[in-house]
Design a protein around this motif. Structure first.
Motif, PDB file in Angstrom:
ATOM      1  N   TYR A 205      46.865  41.607  40.220  1.00 44.34           N
ATOM      2  CA  TYR A 205      47.241  40.272  39.776  1.00 44.34           C
ATOM      3  C   TYR A 205      47.905  40.353  38.413  1.00 44.34           C
ATOM      4  O   TYR A 205      47.587  41.234  37.615  1.00 44.34           O
ATOM      5  N   ASP A 206      48.801  39.430  38.164  1.00 39.49           N
ATOM      6  CA  ASP A 206      49.357  39.301  36.821  1.00 39.49           C
ATOM      7  C   ASP A 206      48.436  38.413  35.995  1.00 39.49           C
ATOM      8  O   ASP A 206      47.472  37.841  36.508  1.00 39.49           O
ATOM      9  N   ALA A 207      48.726  38.308  34.710  1.00 38.86           N
ATOM     10  CA  ALA A 207      47.869  37.530  33.811  1.00 38.86           C
ATOM     11  C   ALA A 207      47.775  36.082  34.282  1.00 38.86           C
ATOM     12  O   ALA A 207      48.779  35.482  34.700  1.00 38.86           O
ATOM     13  N   PRO A 208      46.572  35.495  34.232  1.00 42.71           N
ATOM     14  CA  PRO A 208      46.398  34.102  34.653  1.00 42.71           C
ATOM     15  C   PRO A 208      47.199  33.144  33.768  1.00 42.71           C
ATOM     16  O   PRO A 208      47.300  33.354  32.551  1.00 42.71           O
ATOM     17  N   ASP A 222      35.287  35.315  32.415  1.00 40.68           N
ATOM     18  CA  ASP A 222      35.125  36.769  32.554  1.00 40.68           C
ATOM     19  C   ASP A 222      35.403  37.256  33.975  1.00 40.68           C
ATOM     20  O   ASP A 222      35.919  38.348  34.174  1.00 40.68           O
ATOM     21  N   TYR A 223      35.024  36.432  34.966  1.00 40.51           N
ATOM     22  CA  TYR A 223      35.167  36.918  36.346  1.00 40.51           C
ATOM     23  C   TYR A 223      36.624  37.128  36.745  1.00 40.51           C
ATOM     24  O   TYR A 223      36.911  37.813  37.718  1.00 40.51           O
ATOM     25  N   LEU A 224      37.549  36.542  35.989  1.00 38.96           N
ATOM     26  CA  LEU A 224      38.967  36.789  36.302  1.00 38.96           C
ATOM     27  C   LEU A 224      39.409  38.179  35.860  1.00 38.96           C
ATOM     28  O   LEU A 224      40.361  38.740  36.403  1.00 38.96           O
ATOM     29  N   ALA A 225      38.706  38.735  34.887  1.00 39.69           N
ATOM     30  CA  ALA A 225      39.040  40.083  34.422  1.00 39.69           C
ATOM     31  C   ALA A 225      38.764  41.111  35.520  1.00 39.69           C
ATOM     32  O   ALA A 225      39.376  42.179  35.557  1.00 39.69           O
ATOM     33  N   GLY A 226      37.838  40.775  36.419  1.00 35.82           N
ATOM     34  CA  GLY A 226      37.484  41.709  37.486  1.00 35.82           C
ATOM     35  C   GLY A 226      38.465  41.750  38.638  1.00 35.82           C
ATOM     36  O   GLY A 226      38.338  42.562  39.543  1.00 35.82           O
ATOM     37  N   LEU A 227      39.441  40.882  38.626  1.00 35.10           N
ATOM     38  CA  LEU A 227      40.387  40.824  39.761  1.00 35.10           C
ATOM     39  C   LEU A 227      41.262  42.078  39.831  1.00 35.10           C
ATOM     40  O   LEU A 227      41.857  42.482  38.887  1.00 35.10           O
TER      41      LEU A 227
ATOM     42  N   ALA B 196      41.163  26.286  34.674  1.00 34.45           N
ATOM     43  CA  ALA B 196      41.999  26.018  35.849  1.00 34.45           C
ATOM     44  C   ALA B 196      43.377  26.606  35.600  1.00 34.45           C
ATOM     45  O   ALA B 196      43.860  26.622  34.456  1.00 34.45           O
ATOM     46  N   GLY B 197      43.982  27.094  36.631  1.00 36.27           N
ATOM     47  CA  GLY B 197      45.313  27.655  36.472  1.00 36.27           C
ATOM     48  C   GLY B 197      45.745  28.453  37.685  1.00 36.27           C
ATOM     49  O   GLY B 197      45.146  28.370  38.759  1.00 36.27           O
ATOM     50  N   VAL B 198      46.810  29.207  37.453  1.00 34.52           N
ATOM     51  CA  VAL B 198      47.449  29.966  38.514  1.00 34.52           C
ATOM     52  C   VAL B 198      47.283  31.450  38.212  1.00 34.52           C
ATOM     53  O   VAL B 198      47.494  31.869  37.070  1.00 34.52           O
ATOM     54  N   VAL B 199      46.882  32.226  39.208  1.00 37.21           N
ATOM     55  CA  VAL B 199      46.801  33.682  39.040  1.00 37.21           C
ATOM     56  C   VAL B 199      47.823  34.313  39.991  1.00 37.21           C
ATOM     57  O   VAL B 199      47.595  34.384  41.203  1.00 37.21           O
ATOM     58  N   PRO B 200      48.974  34.768  39.443  1.00 39.66           N
ATOM     59  CA  PRO B 200      50.014  35.306  40.327  1.00 39.66           C
ATOM     60  C   PRO B 200      49.626  36.683  40.866  1.00 39.66           C
ATOM     61  O   PRO B 200      49.033  37.489  40.155  1.00 39.66           O
TER      62      PRO B 200
END
Lengths: 227, 227
Positions: A205-208, A222-227, B196-200
């Protein structure tokens, strides 16, 4: 199993059937629940097939795995969900999940291939009517895409729950199919001047990108860092 | 159209039918050949649905687009290809291609979504029996994965051609469906503390890994740089 909140227990292996034994490359097939679960857990988009007026229909949709059961959700107006709600005893479906891992460029056109891992589930989809099972399934659908996200969002309210249909499909008649490894050219082709090899797919994934209307001071979780 | 090497001519728009008008989010549907072609041309793995003994089957497979026609190939022993060869006048199929572009994380669980672009083709698959059409289709299948590759590999020989079945599906009853953009939360949810947002999704390929048996001095071809 219909109407039960408990998912089926995990078998040592899924029993192969006429539908889950491939007619070719049978050595690529697996009936191991660990292999099947790993492939399912890595994805969140499946292709759901059903029959309408005698013809096949294949639609992409989100899914979640909970134990030995898959859930799919959608608007109560969407075709497969409406058809499942009307079908008694359920709607025959085929649910397929595929990951592409690499391109295999052989010297011969014939031996070109891709490395992939797929799971094909045959079975009957049932409408989820138990409100608690429906809530758990909706949480699972959000967490399948981003683990930890369900707890960090507003749960569906009554109106949203009423507008959402959830269907369930047990993992019973299921198989995985995998191709791994490198190029398999014919021995007599090895000297040909064509480049041959493996081109791995890059995944991630690219940066949110935060919603412009985000409440000030809301940090990227934090849980987005694990993607 | 059966047995002709010429693909159908391109329409100004695909005619919507009962099957290609979605029951929901109809504003996301497109019947524009340019939109449809662009989605098809970006991929090479489709999910092919057909009906076997009254039940749906969905299998991942490679495809290629040539004008207003799609080709799928496989072993002459594989089920859908064998069934097409035996079916007269052809096998009803649904061929679906999906690209996932981004995750949409809304404040409410209900408005979680993904940005995607998909094409669904309904129609009848026919066995390709014309040897020249079959050769062109096989080249197109290799080039769909890596443009320029067909000319830089050994073409199929007689034995390989005999072992390979190719089926054709015209683009006629076809639609695209797209979700783009950002988060669509309810106005009353905008103040919630959830990010909230978009994760490409990141897409691409890692560096090619040469086959260990590669003939010495064989360079990585230029067309791989374009991937």
């Amino acid at each position: 199993m219909q109407g039960t909140r408990q998912t089926p227990s995990r078998p040592a292996a899924y029993q192969p059937t006429d539908r889950t034994v491939p007619t070719r490359s049978a050595e690529r097939a697996s009936y191991d629940p660990e292999v099947v679960h790993a492939i399912l857990d890595e994805g969140y988009v499946c292709h759901l097939g059903f029959v309408r007026d005698g013809a096949p229909v294949v639609l992409p949709t989100l899914y979640a795995r909970v134990g030995e059961r898959l859930y799919v959700h959608g608007s109560t107006g969407s075709r497969p969900l409406r058809m499942t709600g009307q079908a008694d005893p359920g709607l025959p479906v085929c649910l397929t999940v595929t990951h592409v891992d690499a391109l295999i460029l052989a010297r011969s056109a014939f031996h070109h291939s891709i490395n992939y891992r797929s799971v094909v589930v045959h079975g009957t989809a049932h409408d989820v009517t138990d409100p608690e099972e429906k809530r758990l399934a909706l949480d699972a659908l959000v967490d399948q895409v981003v683990a930890g996200r369900a707890a960090d969002s507003r749960p569906a309210n009554k109106k949203e729950l009423a507008a959402t249909a959830v269907i369930r499909l047990d993992l019973d008649e299921v198989s995985a199919k995998l191709r791994t490894g490198g190029v398999n050219d014919e021995p007599e082709d090895l000297g040909l001047p064509h480049w041959a090899g493996v081109v791995p797919l890059r995944k991630g994934y690219d940066a949110p990108l935060a919603d412009p209307a985000l409440a000030p001071g809301t940090a990227v979780p934090d849980y987005l860092a694990g993607l």
